[in-house]
Design a protein around this motif. Sequence first.
Motif, short mmCIF file in Angstrom:
data_model
loop_
_atom_site.label_atom_id
_atom_site.label_comp_id
_atom_site.label_asym_id
_atom_site.label_seq_id
_atom_site.Cartn_x
_atom_site.Cartn_y
_atom_site.Cartn_z
N UNK A 192 0.84 -1.20 0.00
CA UNK A 192 0.00 0.00 0.00
C UNK A 192 0.87 1.25 0.00
N UNK A 193 1.91 1.25 0.83
CA UNK A 193 2.82 2.40 0.85
C UNK A 193 3.52 2.56 -0.50
N UNK A 194 3.92 1.44 -1.10
CA UNK A 194 4.61 1.51 -2.39
C UNK A 194 3.69 2.04 -3.49
N UNK A 195 2.44 1.62 -3.45
CA UNK A 195 1.49 2.10 -4.47
C UNK A 195 1.23 3.60 -4.32
N UNK A 196 1.23 4.07 -3.09
CA UNK A 196 1.00 5.50 -2.85
C UNK A 196 2.17 6.36 -3.31
N UNK A 197 3.36 5.75 -3.41
CA UNK A 197 4.54 6.51 -3.84
C UNK A 197 4.47 6.86 -5.32
N UNK A 198 3.67 6.13 -6.07
CA UNK A 198 3.55 6.39 -7.50
C UNK A 198 4.67 5.78 -8.32
N UNK A 199 5.62 5.10 -7.67
CA UNK A 199 6.74 4.47 -8.39
C UNK A 199 6.35 3.03 -8.74
N UNK A 200 6.20 2.79 -10.01
CA UNK A 200 5.75 1.47 -10.43
C UNK A 200 6.78 0.39 -10.10
N UNK A 248 -3.48 6.68 -13.73
CA UNK A 248 -3.18 7.69 -12.73
C UNK A 248 -2.68 7.11 -11.42
N UNK A 249 -2.20 5.86 -11.43
CA UNK A 249 -1.71 5.22 -10.21
C UNK A 249 -2.82 4.66 -9.35
N UNK A 250 -4.06 4.95 -9.72
CA UNK A 250 -5.19 4.47 -8.91
C UNK A 250 -5.29 2.95 -8.94
N UNK A 251 -4.93 2.36 -10.08
CA UNK A 251 -5.02 0.91 -10.19
C UNK A 251 -4.01 0.24 -9.25
N UNK A 252 -2.84 0.85 -9.10
CA UNK A 252 -1.85 0.29 -8.19
C UNK A 252 -2.36 0.30 -6.75
N UNK A 253 -2.99 1.40 -6.36
CA UNK A 253 -3.51 1.51 -4.99
C UNK A 253 -4.61 0.48 -4.75
#
Length: 286
Positions: A192-200, A248-253
Amino acid sequence: MKQGTKGFVGADETGAGQGATGRARVPAQPGAEDVGRQRNRTRGGGTDAVPGRTGVDGVRGERTHSEPALPRPLPRRPVQRSSVRGQILAALRTALVTGELRPGAVYSAPVLAERFGVSATPVREAMQQLTLEGAVEVVPNRGFRVVERGDRELAELAEVRALIEIPVVLRLARTVPAERWAELRPLAEATIRASSSGCRATYAESDRAFHRAVLALAGNEQLVRIAEDLHRRAQWPLVGSTPGARDGGARLVADAHEHTALLDALIAGDPDAVRSLMEAHFTGAV
C-alpha cells in the motif's frame, strides 16, 4: 562465447600405420611384463614419464613427477564480476518496469555500459539473462530489442498465474493457522505504501514480495520460482502504454488494498471470500 574443443585423430585418419592393402594394421599388444614396466616408469616419475600423457590405465588428470605442483592453498582473489552483473540486471529490470526501456526499441550493450559506467561484458550478460526470461530478443549486429506485449499476452499471463496460485492459496487457507497469515500483514501494508509513492518499480518489487511470501507457505521452491517468473513478466509494460501514469496510479492503490483484504479473508478462514478476491485480483492484475 566460443568454446574450444579438442579433436583426436586416429592412425587410419592420417593414413599412417596402414599396409599396402589399405587395411589398418593392429599394433602388437604389450605383454604383462611390458605393462608392468610401463606402469612403474610412469608412476615413478622416470625418464619415460611424459607431462600431459596418461599411463596404460587410460586415466587422465593424474600428475606425473615432472609436472609442477600447484601451490597449496591456492591464492584467494575477490570475484566481483557476478556482483556487477547482478546489479546491472536489477537496474535493467527496473528500467523495463518503469518503461525507461521502451517496448520495440533496440539497445546496444556498449551504449548501456557507458551509461552505467561499466564494461560491456556484464551488460551483455545481463541482457542475455533477460533474453532467457523473454523480456528482450537479440538483434544481430545491433543489440537487444525490448519485446512488445499486448493485452492478450497480459491476459494469458494472468490466467496462468490464477491457475497456479488460486488452488495453492485455497489449500493453504485450510491448513495454515490464522497467526501465520497475520505475520504477512507488514508485507501487505508495504504494498500500500509503495502504491502510494507512485513508483511502479517500487510497487512491483513489494507486490512480488507479498505473493512470494504467501506461496512460500506451501514449502515448494519450484512453485515459488515459476510463479515469480510469471509475475515478473506480467509487470512489464504494454506496448504504447505509459507506465507510472497508467490509470493515474489508482489501479496500483486498488491492487495493493486487495492484498490486505485477502489477508483478512485468510485470517477469518473464509475460503469463498478468498477465491472471489483472488479471481478479481488476477482479472485486474497490473
